[in-house]
Design an enzyme around this catalytic site. Structure first.
Site, PDB file in Angstrom:
ATOM      1  CG  LEU A  37      -2.289  -0.556   1.187  1.00 59.02           C
ATOM      2  CD1 LEU A  37      -2.951  -0.455   2.546  1.00 59.02           C
ATOM      3  CD2 LEU A  37      -3.142   0.113   0.134  1.00 59.02           C
ATOM      4  CG  ASP A  38       0.916   4.009  -3.291  1.00 59.54           C
ATOM      5  OD1 ASP A  38       1.780   3.152  -3.547  1.00 59.54           O
ATOM      6  OD2 ASP A  38       0.172   4.511  -4.155  1.00 59.54           O
ATOM      7  N   PRO A  39       2.480   4.832   0.854  1.00 62.53           N
ATOM      8  CG  PRO A  39       4.682   5.611   1.037  1.00 62.53           C
ATOM      9  CD  PRO A  39       3.704   5.018   0.057  1.00 62.53           C
ATOM     10  CB  ALA A  41      -2.857   4.039   0.394  1.00 63.09           C
TER      11      ALA A  41
END
Length: 307
Positions: A37-39, A41
């Site tokens: 998961l992106d930082p 997100a």
């Protein structure tokens, strides 16, 4: 310690950060996450502990559900609101037009991943090249959008009939970039767009309602209640028939050998008609692995062992 923890990844942490912190909290080295998961997100991040790390690839391949906010009229280099604004465009899309375009993306299509992603090209991660100011051609990846539900829209203040932001729930296959989906919907609306926020609400059987933040997991360790939130590995395979290996045949099981029906008993007689995959327990009722029926050899072969 073996099992899966349904972690709520908070904003600001990378998926790697979560695993690193859990190693410290649980005093356990063998830990792996099941899909980055992106930082910026947040949401569901199943983390595998101990022999459950053998499931990481399997869970990464599962379908996922997200809630995202798409902002129209803004194009950035990262395809989300954290990036540099490259262009601002006039938005003319009404709710009906947004609905019409969004419905067109409920299908399988070739999606070009963002430059700011961990995909490797010639051994280098794309985001490393992007930080050097390089933009290279990316190969499209086939993804499937199973469903998009519009949860709400925010209109432009000065033109209430025009849509400024779209909040949507997206059910999709592995490898889908929601940032890129937002970009593509924006382009289809001829005004561009980028992702404002992202929450992952489901991965396989893991849902947002049952997640735990790192602080809550730490509290469980202190209170010695971790076992209550550590999901046993076999819960992922409850749809498969259960068999229990006879005591005298457990040596074959522990060595990862093939099994024939004489080696085990079925939990339910009716399950015998489903002979594709089975979850296998030893004579002490300890979950040991997944076996698959080999029609040519008329036996069951090990697929994944959790010894």
């Amino acid at each position: 310690m073996n099992g899966i923890i349904n972690v709520y990844k908070e904003k600001g942490f990378t998926s790697f950060d979560v695993c690193a912190k859990l190693r410290g909290i649980l005093k356990q080295k063998k830990i792996g996450h099941t899909g980055t998961l992106d930082p910026d997100a947040e949401g569901v991040l199943p983390v595998c502990v101990g022999n459950a790390t053998k499931l990481c690839d399997l869970l990464t391949d599962k379908d996922k559900v997200y809630e995202a906010v798409l902002t129209l009229g803004i194009i950035t280099d990262t395809e989300d609101m954290t990036g540099e604004v490259l262009e601002r465009r006039l938005v003319t899309a009404t709710y009906d037009r947004v609905l019409e375009v969004v419905e067109q993306f409920t299908r399988t299509y070739d999606q070009i991943p963002p430059m700011y992603s961990a995909i490797k090209v010639n051994g280098q991660k794309l985001y490393e090249l992007a930080r050097q100011g390089k933009v290279i051609e990316r190969k499209p990846r086939t993804v499937t959008i199973h469903a998009i539900d519009i949860l709400g829209v925010t209109p432009l203040e000065e033109q209430p009939e025009i849509v400024h932001e779209v909040r949507m729930r997206v059910s999709c296959s592995k490898g889908t970039y929601i940032r890129s989906l937002c970009r593509d919907i924006g382009e289809a609306l001829q005004c561009g767009g980028c992702m404002k926020s992202l929450i992952r609400t489901q991965v396989s059987i893991f849902t947002l309602e049952n997640t735990l933040r790192l602080a809550e997991i730490e509290e469980c360790v202190k209170n010695q209640t971790l076992e209550q939130v550590l999901m046993p590995v076999d819960k992922l395979f409850l749809s498969m028939p259960k068999v229990v290996v006879k005591k005298e045949s457990c040596k074959f099981l522990y060595n990862g050998n093939q099994l024939v029906e004489d080696n085990f008993t079925w939990e339910k007689v009716s399950d015998q008609i489903n002979i594709d995959k089975i979850r296998v327990y030893d004579s002490e009722d300890v979950f040991t692995g997944i076996y698959e029926y080999d029609e040519k050899k008329n036996c069951y072969q090990p697929v994944k062992m959790f010894l």
